[in-house]
Design a protein around this motif. Structure first.
Motif, PDB file in Angstrom:
ATOM      1  N   ASP A 103      10.015  -3.692  -4.165  1.00 38.15           N
ATOM      2  CA  ASP A 103      10.953  -2.915  -3.473  1.00 38.15           C
ATOM      3  C   ASP A 103      10.490  -2.493  -2.268  1.00 38.15           C
ATOM      4  O   ASP A 103      11.020  -1.517  -1.554  1.00 38.15           O
ATOM      5  CB  ASP A 103      11.331  -1.565  -4.366  1.00 38.15           C
ATOM      6  CG  ASP A 103      10.265  -0.591  -4.650  1.00 38.15           C
ATOM      7  OD1 ASP A 103       9.153  -1.023  -4.367  1.00 38.15           O
ATOM      8  OD2 ASP A 103      10.477   0.515  -5.289  1.00 38.15           O
ATOM      9  N   ARG A 105      10.743  -2.325   1.767  1.00 37.32           N
ATOM     10  CA  ARG A 105      11.146  -2.420   3.114  1.00 37.32           C
ATOM     11  C   ARG A 105      10.272  -2.747   4.123  1.00 37.32           C
ATOM     12  O   ARG A 105       9.438  -1.674   4.276  1.00 37.32           O
ATOM     13  CB  ARG A 105      12.324  -1.202   3.165  1.00 37.32           C
ATOM     14  CG  ARG A 105      13.165  -1.015   2.066  1.00 37.32           C
ATOM     15  CD  ARG A 105      14.271   0.080   2.414  1.00 37.32           C
ATOM     16  NE  ARG A 105      13.731   1.201   3.036  1.00 37.32           N
ATOM     17  CZ  ARG A 105      14.246   2.013   3.191  1.00 37.32           C
ATOM     18  NH1 ARG A 105      15.483   2.406   2.682  1.00 37.32           N
ATOM     19  NH2 ARG A 105      13.768   3.288   3.764  1.00 37.32           N
ATOM     20  N   SER A 107      10.515  -1.647   7.187  1.00 40.77           N
ATOM     21  CA  SER A 107      10.705  -0.785   7.852  1.00 40.77           C
ATOM     22  C   SER A 107       9.829   0.497   7.495  1.00 40.77           C
ATOM     23  O   SER A 107       9.257   1.068   8.390  1.00 40.77           O
ATOM     24  CB  SER A 107      11.904  -0.118   8.139  1.00 40.77           C
ATOM     25  OG  SER A 107      12.560   0.419   6.936  1.00 40.77           O
ATOM     26  N   ASP A 108       9.708   0.548   6.208  1.00 43.17           N
ATOM     27  CA  ASP A 108       8.675   1.610   5.504  1.00 43.17           C
ATOM     28  C   ASP A 108       7.218   0.899   5.635  1.00 43.17           C
ATOM     29  O   ASP A 108       6.571   1.926   6.218  1.00 43.17           O
ATOM     30  CB  ASP A 108       8.919   1.724   4.166  1.00 43.17           C
ATOM     31  CG  ASP A 108      10.347   2.125   3.839  1.00 43.17           C
ATOM     32  OD1 ASP A 108      10.913   2.870   4.614  1.00 43.17           O
ATOM     33  OD2 ASP A 108      10.864   2.095   2.594  1.00 43.17           O
TER      34      ASP A 108
END
Length: 149
Positions: A103, A105, A107-108
């Motif tokens: 999971d 991302r 951007s994270d």
């Protein structure tokens, strides 16, 4: 911020590319590798992001003694596993975060890497959406704590 050396390690070529892209967004001079073999005896890097899957499943142990200076590690587990995440964090204080690949991302990861490279990792304001009001109160005793709750 000056570009600092960041290494992304993953045996999975597609995932390695995703890691590399996220790290470039964080402002590092990024190198992507499929294994520890091509990194030499001493690794000069500000940050190493390692995907603990495939041949790199146990890479933290051999990676830590080779990491020079104040280099940090972000570990990426293939799937959520609390026991394994804790075991990875306990291997070294250089492991500053554990993320989950299924999971993840970009951007994270980029945001986390930016905070690690800048040395600015604490504070709620970095994790909540822009414009969110954050309140704080200084609590001196149990009665004040009860009032705050």
């Amino acid at each position: 911020m000056l570009a600092r050396r960041v290494i992304a390690l993953s045996a999975d070529k597609v995932f390695a590319k995703q890691l590399g892209t996220a790290m470039k967004a964080a402002g590092g001079a990024v190198e992507v590798h499929a294994s520890l073999d091509g990194l030499g005896r001493e690794i000069q890097a500000a940050l190493v992001v390692v995907h603990l899957d495939g041949e790199l499943v146990d890479a933290i142990g051999p990676l830590v003694p080779r990491l020079a200076g104040d280099g940090r590690i972000i570990a990426v587990l293939p799937r959520s596993d609390l026991t394994r995440a804790i075991a990875v964090m306990q291997q070294s204080d250089r492991v500053v975060a554990v993320m989950i690949a299924e999971d993840l991302r970009p951007s994270d990861l980029s945001s986390l890497a930016t905070r690690v490279l800048a040395g600015d990792i604490f504070g709620l304001e970095k994790l909540v959406p822009w414009g969110t009001k954050i309140y704080s109160l200084l609590v001196g005793d149990y009665q004040e704590k009860s009032l705050c709750i």
